[in-house]
Design an enzyme around this catalytic site. Structure first.
Site, PDB file in Angstrom:
ATOM      1  N   ARG A 121      22.588  78.682  29.469  1.00  0.00           N
ATOM      2  CA  ARG A 121      23.037  77.379  29.995  1.00  0.00           C
ATOM      3  C   ARG A 121      21.874  76.398  29.924  1.00  0.00           C
ATOM      4  NH1 ARG A 121      27.585  79.163  33.027  1.00  0.00           N
ATOM      5  NH2 ARG A 121      28.970  77.445  32.624  1.00  0.00           N
ATOM      6  N   GLN A 126      24.416  72.627  25.506  1.00  0.00           N
ATOM      7  CA  GLN A 126      25.557  72.137  26.299  1.00  0.00           C
ATOM      8  C   GLN A 126      26.824  71.916  25.468  1.00  0.00           C
ATOM      9  OE1 GLN A 126      24.260  68.790  28.603  1.00  0.00           O
ATOM     10  NE2 GLN A 126      24.218  69.988  30.476  1.00  0.00           N
ATOM     11  N   ASP A 129      28.870  75.061  25.043  1.00  0.00           N
ATOM     12  CA  ASP A 129      29.115  75.819  26.269  1.00  0.00           C
ATOM     13  C   ASP A 129      30.615  76.051  26.518  1.00  0.00           C
ATOM     14  OD1 ASP A 129      29.177  76.934  28.756  1.00  0.00           O
ATOM     15  OD2 ASP A 129      27.850  75.480  29.696  1.00  0.00           O
ATOM     16  N   SER A 132      31.857  76.687  30.161  1.00  0.00           N
ATOM     17  CA  SER A 132      32.119  75.479  30.954  1.00  0.00           C
ATOM     18  C   SER A 132      33.419  74.813  30.530  1.00  0.00           C
ATOM     19  CB  SER A 132      30.973  74.470  30.802  1.00  0.00           C
ATOM     20  OG  SER A 132      29.850  74.907  31.502  1.00  0.00           O
ATOM     21  N   TYR A 227      22.374  80.431  38.650  1.00  0.00           N
ATOM     22  CA  TYR A 227      23.585  81.180  39.006  1.00  0.00           C
ATOM     23  C   TYR A 227      23.443  81.763  40.413  1.00  0.00           C
ATOM     24  CZ  TYR A 227      25.467  81.176  34.256  1.00  0.00           C
ATOM     25  OH  TYR A 227      26.006  80.814  33.066  1.00  0.00           O
TER      26      TYR A 227
HETATM   27  P1  NAD Z   1      30.170  81.046  37.850  1.00  0.00           P
HETATM   28  O1  NAD Z   1      31.498  80.963  37.185  1.00  0.00           O
HETATM   29  O2  NAD Z   1      29.267  82.181  37.519  1.00  0.00           O
HETATM   30  O3  NAD Z   1      30.398  81.042  39.448  1.00  0.00           O
HETATM   31  C1  NAD Z   1      31.229  80.101  40.065  1.00  0.00           C
HETATM   32  C2  NAD Z   1      30.643  79.707  41.399  1.00  0.00           C
HETATM   33  O4  NAD Z   1      30.780  80.775  42.336  1.00  0.00           O
HETATM   34  C3  NAD Z   1      29.156  79.363  41.359  1.00  0.00           C
HETATM   35  O5  NAD Z   1      28.980  78.043  41.788  1.00  0.00           O
HETATM   36  C4  NAD Z   1      28.539  80.365  42.328  1.00  0.00           C
HETATM   37  O6  NAD Z   1      27.431  79.832  43.046  1.00  0.00           O
HETATM   38  C5  NAD Z   1      29.701  80.680  43.239  1.00  0.00           C
HETATM   39  N1  NAD Z   1      29.552  81.916  44.021  1.00  0.00           N
HETATM   40  C6  NAD Z   1      29.103  83.142  43.623  1.00  0.00           C
HETATM   41  N2  NAD Z   1      29.092  84.011  44.658  1.00  0.00           N
HETATM   42  C7  NAD Z   1      29.571  83.340  45.735  1.00  0.00           C
HETATM   43  C8  NAD Z   1      29.819  83.693  47.086  1.00  0.00           C
HETATM   44  N3  NAD Z   1      29.563  84.910  47.544  1.00  0.00           N
HETATM   45  N4  NAD Z   1      30.302  82.752  47.914  1.00  0.00           N
HETATM   46  C9  NAD Z   1      30.576  81.488  47.459  1.00  0.00           C
HETATM   47  N5  NAD Z   1      30.370  81.084  46.199  1.00  0.00           N
HETATM   48  C10 NAD Z   1      29.874  81.999  45.336  1.00  0.00           C
HETATM   49  O7  NAD Z   1      29.334  79.717  37.645  1.00  0.00           O
HETATM   50  P2  NAD Z   1      29.513  78.536  36.590  1.00  0.00           P
HETATM   51  O8  NAD Z   1      30.550  77.619  37.101  1.00  0.00           O
HETATM   52  O9  NAD Z   1      29.704  79.123  35.233  1.00  0.00           O
HETATM   53  O10 NAD Z   1      28.097  77.802  36.618  1.00  0.00           O
HETATM   54  C11 NAD Z   1      27.193  77.970  37.625  1.00  0.00           C
HETATM   55  C12 NAD Z   1      25.856  77.321  37.311  1.00  0.00           C
HETATM   56  O11 NAD Z   1      25.582  77.067  35.936  1.00  0.00           O
HETATM   57  C13 NAD Z   1      25.782  75.988  37.952  1.00  0.00           C
HETATM   58  O12 NAD Z   1      24.489  75.853  38.458  1.00  0.00           O
HETATM   59  C14 NAD Z   1      25.990  75.021  36.841  1.00  0.00           C
HETATM   60  O13 NAD Z   1      25.486  73.738  37.131  1.00  0.00           O
HETATM   61  C15 NAD Z   1      25.205  75.699  35.795  1.00  0.00           C
HETATM   62  N6  NAD Z   1      25.546  75.201  34.479  1.00  0.00           N
HETATM   63  C16 NAD Z   1      24.545  74.675  33.704  1.00  0.00           C
HETATM   64  C17 NAD Z   1      24.833  74.162  32.464  1.00  0.00           C
HETATM   65  C18 NAD Z   1      23.750  73.567  31.616  1.00  0.00           C
HETATM   66  O14 NAD Z   1      22.712  73.222  32.095  1.00  0.00           O
HETATM   67  N7  NAD Z   1      23.959  73.455  30.320  1.00  0.00           N
HETATM   68  C19 NAD Z   1      26.130  74.194  31.978  1.00  0.00           C
HETATM   69  C20 NAD Z   1      27.123  74.755  32.797  1.00  0.00           C
HETATM   70  C21 NAD Z   1      26.823  75.256  34.035  1.00  0.00           C
END
Ligand code: NAD
Length: 367
Positions: A121, A126, A129, A132, A227
């Site tokens: 990520r 991006q 991705d 996402s 994450y």
């Molecule tokens: P994910 O699908 O792995 O998880 C979904 C959400 O569940 C996350 O926000 C996580 O914190 C939450 N979670 C996990 N355990 C939990 C618990 N016990 N209780 C409550 N919530 C819980 O995550 P995602 O949506 O694929 O992405 C997460 C991270 O990746 C974020 O920080 C996002 O900003 C980042 N991201 C970065 C980029 C980039 O920079 N290119 C692109 C996409 C996402």
């Protein structure tokens, strides 16, 4: 370089790896694109639309066996491996650990396979991705499913037949899918609150007009990569009690929490469901990886203690046109990154290639 797009054969998969617009862009960039007959039919992309942009339409054996790179949504079906050209390449969306036997077969066929599930990520990746883009679809669709399953309006209505309060929606996990669910529920007029173990998301939740539920978490619940981490047993117990309280107030709970490569954490226990109001709805989009609600049955809609619990599978496939359009853009960006001058350029120092390459030259690189 020749690129093949097969028809997806997995049950309930309506997406296609390239929509005609993306195929046309690749043709303009110098790729030859071969699409299997009917490949886009589930996503309303007819064969003629591909032909109109300069792609050719062929049978499955040609698309898999006579191209340099196969672009697909799901990993290969085990029965199809022999159809792929030995030493050829493919890009798809799969968790290698979910089917080690298949990964082994791809290595034996000397396929260079990439999974966009493993994409780092990082900012420069991006546009590729796919996690996402597809999570955006899932978050949106989860709210629509909830809106259909609930017996209430989402917005507050003041009518001659009385005043109806807005629905209260609780979103658990505020990653990409969760934030899209919040935005969608807000647009429908609901009162939304959300919770996540990563404190960094509080501002993002609030900027979408939702309330962020605060629970004191003593441990650091976020990895360096942004994450969530698995919580200690004690913190998890506290979280379950905290969320049971929040769920009592909600008409709709959308759960999206995940920990990469692990089973989804349980956030709503059976006891919490029992404490919810009759007629409430839970949409558990983590159903595929075990579910965030203890009672979820993957792929089913059930009613327990008067609460409707949906465990939908493969939500992106239920919005096939836009899900395919976004995925095609991700794939095209990835392809143009790894293919230079008509050849795959496998620089294993590049994290985009190193992290996503599952099999190469007969070896399994990502078990
Ligand atoms: P994910 O699908 O792995 O998880 C979904 C959400 O569940 C996350 O926000 C996580 O914190 C939450 N979670 C996990 N355990 C939990 C618990 N016990 N209780 C409550 N919530 C819980 O995550 P995602 O949506 O694929 O992405 C997460 C991270 O990746 C974020 O920080 C996002 O900003 C980042 N991201 C970065 C980029 C980039 O920079 N290119 C692109 C996409 C996402």
């Amino acid at each position: 370089m020749k690129v093949g797009v097969p028809k997806e054969v997995a049950a309930n998969e309506r997406r296609v790896a390239l929509v005609p617009d993306a195929a046309g862009r690749l043709v303009k960039a110098g790729f030859a694109v071969v699409v299997e007959r009917g490949a886009g039919s589930g996503a309303a992309c007819p064969d003629d639309a591909y032909k109109a942009v300069g792609a050719t339409v062929a049978d499955r054996a040609t698309v898999l066996g006579q191209v340099d790179v196969v672009l697909q949504v799901q990993p290969p079906a085990a029965g199809d491996i022999a159809l792929y050209r030995e030493g050829g390449a493919l890009v798809a969306l799969f968790q290698p650990g979910a089917d080690p036997g298949l990964v082994q077969q791809m290595a034996q066929r000397k396929l260079t396979s990439f999974s966009l599930v493993l994409l780092p990520r990082i900012t420069r990746a991006q546009s590729m991705d796919a996690l996402s883009s597809q999570a955006t679809v899932a978050g949106y669709k989860a709210v629509l499913l909830a809106a259909v399953a609930t017996g209430r309006f989402f917005p507050m209505l003041v009518t001659a037949a009385g005043t109806l309060p807005a629905a209260r929606v609780l979103v658990l996990g505020a990653g990409v899918a969760g934030l899209q669910a919040i935005a969608t529920a807000r647009r429908l007029g609901a009162i939304v609150s959300a919770f996540d173990v990563r404190p960094a998301v509080k501002e993002q939740v609030q900027s979408l007009g939702a309330a962020f539920l605060e629970m004191a978490i003593e441990e650091h619940a976020e990895t360096a990569g942004g994450y969530a981490k698995e919580l200690s047993e004690e913190t998890h117990r506290k979280e379950l009690a905290f969320l049971a309280g929040a769920a009592k107030e909600a008409d709709i709970v959308i759960t999206t929490a995940a920990i990469p490569g692990k089973k989804a954490p349980i956030l709503i226990s059976a006891a919490a469901v029992e404490g919810m109001k009759p007629g409430s709805v839970i949409v558990d989009i983590a159903a595929e990886t075990g579910g965030n609600c203890e009672l979820t049955e993957a792929g089913s809609e059930i009613v327990r203690h008067g609460v409707v619990i949906l465990g939908p599978l493969n939500l992106p496939s239920t919005l096939p046109l836009h899900a395919s359009q976004m995925y095609a853009k991700n794939l095209s960006a990835f392809l143009t990154h790894v293919a230079k001058d008509g050849q795959l350029r496998l620089d294993f120092e590049d994290p985009i290639i190193k992290d996503t390459c599952v099999t190469h030259a007969g070896e399994v690189r990502k078990p």
